[in-house]
Motif scaffolding. Structure first.
Motif, PDB file in Angstrom:
ATOM      1  N   ALA A   1       0.830  -1.215   0.000  1.00  0.00           N
ATOM      2  CA  ALA A   1       0.000   0.000   0.000  1.00  0.00           C
ATOM      3  C   ALA A   1       0.863   1.263   0.000  1.00  0.00           C
ATOM      4  N   LEU A   2       1.951   1.253   0.769  1.00  0.00           N
ATOM      5  CA  LEU A   2       2.818   2.439   0.816  1.00  0.00           C
ATOM      6  C   LEU A   2       3.519   2.666  -0.515  1.00  0.00           C
ATOM      7  N   LEU A   3       3.996   1.594  -1.121  1.00  0.00           N
ATOM      8  CA  LEU A   3       4.678   1.742  -2.415  1.00  0.00           C
ATOM      9  C   LEU A   3       3.710   2.254  -3.477  1.00  0.00           C
TER      10      LEU A   3
ATOM     11  N   ASN B   1       1.050   4.105  -2.792  1.00  0.00           N
ATOM     12  CA  ASN B   1       0.800   5.487  -2.385  1.00  0.00           C
ATOM     13  C   ASN B   1       1.914   6.412  -2.874  1.00  0.00           C
ATOM     14  N   LEU B   2       3.162   5.950  -2.797  1.00  0.00           N
ATOM     15  CA  LEU B   2       4.304   6.749  -3.244  1.00  0.00           C
ATOM     16  C   LEU B   2       4.411   6.796  -4.763  1.00  0.00           C
ATOM     17  N   GLY B   3       3.813   5.820  -5.444  1.00  0.00           N
ATOM     18  CA  GLY B   3       3.930   5.754  -6.895  1.00  0.00           C
ATOM     19  C   GLY B   3       5.260   5.166  -7.345  1.00  0.00           C
ATOM     20  N   TRP B   4       5.920   4.419  -6.450  1.00  0.00           N
ATOM     21  CA  TRP B   4       7.205   3.816  -6.800  1.00  0.00           C
ATOM     22  C   TRP B   4       6.961   2.527  -7.566  1.00  0.00           C
ATOM     23  N   SER B   5       7.787   2.300  -8.594  1.00  0.00           N
ATOM     24  CA  SER B   5       7.658   1.132  -9.463  1.00  0.00           C
ATOM     25  C   SER B   5       8.953   0.336  -9.477  1.00  0.00           C
ATOM     26  N   VAL B   6       8.844  -0.925  -9.892  1.00  0.00           N
ATOM     27  CA  VAL B   6      10.027  -1.764 -10.028  1.00  0.00           C
ATOM     28  C   VAL B   6      11.017  -1.079 -10.965  1.00  0.00           C
ATOM     29  N   GLY B   7      12.266  -1.001 -10.523  1.00  0.00           N
ATOM     30  CA  GLY B   7      13.318  -0.367 -11.312  1.00  0.00           C
ATOM     31  C   GLY B   7      13.611   1.073 -10.914  1.00  0.00           C
ATOM     32  N   ASP B   8      12.705   1.707 -10.158  1.00  0.00           N
ATOM     33  CA  ASP B   8      12.990   3.072  -9.694  1.00  0.00           C
ATOM     34  C   ASP B   8      14.251   3.046  -8.833  1.00  0.00           C
ATOM     35  N   HIS B   9      15.098   4.049  -8.990  1.00  0.00           N
ATOM     36  CA  HIS B   9      16.340   4.132  -8.223  1.00  0.00           C
ATOM     37  C   HIS B   9      16.108   4.890  -6.918  1.00  0.00           C
ATOM     38  N   LEU B  10      16.789   4.429  -5.868  1.00  0.00           N
ATOM     39  CA  LEU B  10      16.632   5.004  -4.536  1.00  0.00           C
ATOM     40  C   LEU B  10      17.982   5.321  -3.916  1.00  0.00           C
ATOM     41  N   ASN B  11      18.001   6.362  -3.107  1.00  0.00           N
ATOM     42  CA  ASN B  11      19.108   6.610  -2.184  1.00  0.00           C
ATOM     43  C   ASN B  11      18.605   6.237  -0.801  1.00  0.00           C
ATOM     44  N   ILE B  12      19.482   5.644  -0.003  1.00  0.00           N
ATOM     45  CA  ILE B  12      19.131   5.286   1.370  1.00  0.00           C
ATOM     46  C   ILE B  12      20.151   5.938   2.287  1.00  0.00           C
ATOM     47  N   THR B  13      19.643   6.749   3.215  1.00  0.00           N
ATOM     48  CA  THR B  13      20.486   7.467   4.169  1.00  0.00           C
ATOM     49  C   THR B  13      20.097   7.044   5.575  1.00  0.00           C
ATOM     50  N   ALA B  14      21.099   6.744   6.396  1.00  0.00           N
ATOM     51  CA  ALA B  14      20.847   6.385   7.797  1.00  0.00           C
ATOM     52  C   ALA B  14      21.001   7.618   8.669  1.00  0.00           C
TER      53      ALA B  14
ATOM     54  N   ARG C   1      12.690  -3.353  -6.083  1.00  0.00           N
ATOM     55  CA  ARG C   1      12.724  -4.683  -6.703  1.00  0.00           C
ATOM     56  C   ARG C   1      11.351  -5.326  -6.803  1.00  0.00           C
ATOM     57  N   SER C   2      10.402  -4.818  -6.036  1.00  0.00           N
ATOM     58  CA  SER C   2       9.051  -5.371  -6.031  1.00  0.00           C
ATOM     59  C   SER C   2       8.098  -4.296  -5.541  1.00  0.00           C
ATOM     60  N   THR C   3       6.868  -4.354  -5.996  1.00  0.00           N
ATOM     61  CA  THR C   3       5.867  -3.417  -5.495  1.00  0.00           C
ATOM     62  C   THR C   3       5.150  -4.001  -4.272  1.00  0.00           C
ATOM     63  N   GLN C   4       5.629  -5.131  -3.776  1.00  0.00           N
ATOM     64  CA  GLN C   4       5.024  -5.786  -2.613  1.00  0.00           C
ATOM     65  C   GLN C   4       5.785  -5.538  -1.322  1.00  0.00           C
ATOM     66  N   PHE C   5       7.068  -5.216  -1.417  1.00  0.00           N
ATOM     67  CA  PHE C   5       7.867  -5.043  -0.214  1.00  0.00           C
ATOM     68  C   PHE C   5       8.964  -4.005  -0.420  1.00  0.00           C
ATOM     69  N   VAL C   6       9.427  -3.474   0.708  1.00  0.00           N
ATOM     70  CA  VAL C   6      10.582  -2.577   0.735  1.00  0.00           C
ATOM     71  C   VAL C   6      11.771  -3.441   1.134  1.00  0.00           C
ATOM     72  N   LEU C   7      12.877  -3.276   0.440  1.00  0.00           N
ATOM     73  CA  LEU C   7      14.089  -4.018   0.757  1.00  0.00           C
ATOM     74  C   LEU C   7      15.117  -3.059   1.347  1.00  0.00           C
ATOM     75  N   LEU C   8      15.504  -3.326   2.594  1.00  0.00           N
ATOM     76  CA  LEU C   8      16.511  -2.512   3.276  1.00  0.00           C
ATOM     77  C   LEU C   8      17.823  -3.288   3.278  1.00  0.00           C
ATOM     78  N   PRO C   9      18.856  -2.773   2.619  1.00  0.00           N
ATOM     79  CA  PRO C   9      20.127  -3.491   2.544  1.00  0.00           C
ATOM     80  C   PRO C   9      20.756  -3.717   3.916  1.00  0.00           C
ATOM     81  N   HIS C  10      21.527  -4.782   4.027  1.00  0.00           N
ATOM     82  CA  HIS C  10      22.160  -5.183   5.289  1.00  0.00           C
ATOM     83  C   HIS C  10      22.976  -4.044   5.887  1.00  0.00           C
TER      84      HIS C  10
END
Length: 153
Positions: A59-61, A63-76, A94-103
């Motif tokens: 639902a969040l993805l 809502n954001l309008g994010w699609s498979v292949g969209d590029h992201l920056n991740i900041t801690a 990578r999927s419109t079903q889940f958010v993947l947070l790198p290790h």
């Protein structure tokens, strides 16, 4: 830096929590930014992170309008991860079903497999916040302290 990037940084700065043990100096928020009634400007989801770093958030993805292949920056930022969509991001959806947070990002934010994570999406600013369990505890504690401090004795 675009106006949208600056605004996104201001939102992230306003949501950043102080380090544990720090005694924050709270500044009043601009009243025009506080809405007295709930609105649709933010969307939230609680989820458990699995061993590979996935959190269910279709639902969040959407809502954001994010699609498979969209590029992201991740900041801690302490115990919060900030995901922003950008043309040259080092990560991707990578999927419109889940958010993947790198290790590496999970480690920086102290997010462990099986823990509950609060996801907060701000579609207007094209960003997603992933708050670790410690951030949730701090938010609740701060909220309750403010209620107790303002209640008549």
């Amino acid at each position: 830096m675009t106006g949208r990037d600056l605004t996104a940084e201001q939102i992230v700065g306003a949501l950043a929590l102080p380090s544990p043990g720090a005694s924050p100096q709270l500044e009043p928020l601009p009243l025009t930014a506080i809405r007295s009634e709930p609105d649709n400007s933010m969307a939230y989801s609680l989820g458990h992170i699995d061993r590979s770093g996935r959190i269910s958030a279709p639902a969040l993805l959407t809502n954001l309008g994010w699609s498979v292949g969209d590029h992201l920056n991740i900041t801690a930022l302490s115990d919060t991860l900030v995901l922003t969509r950008t043309p040259h991001g080092t990560h991707s959806v990578r999927s419109t079903q889940f958010v993947l947070l790198p290790h590496s990002a999970r480690n920086m934010a102290g997010i462990r497999p099986g823990e509950t994570v609060l996801l907060a999406a701000a579609p207007e600013y094209d960003l997603l916040l992933a708050h670790a369990r410690t951030a949730l505890a701090a938010m609740i504690s701060t909220h309750l302290r403010s209620r107790l401090d303002s209640s008549p004795r």
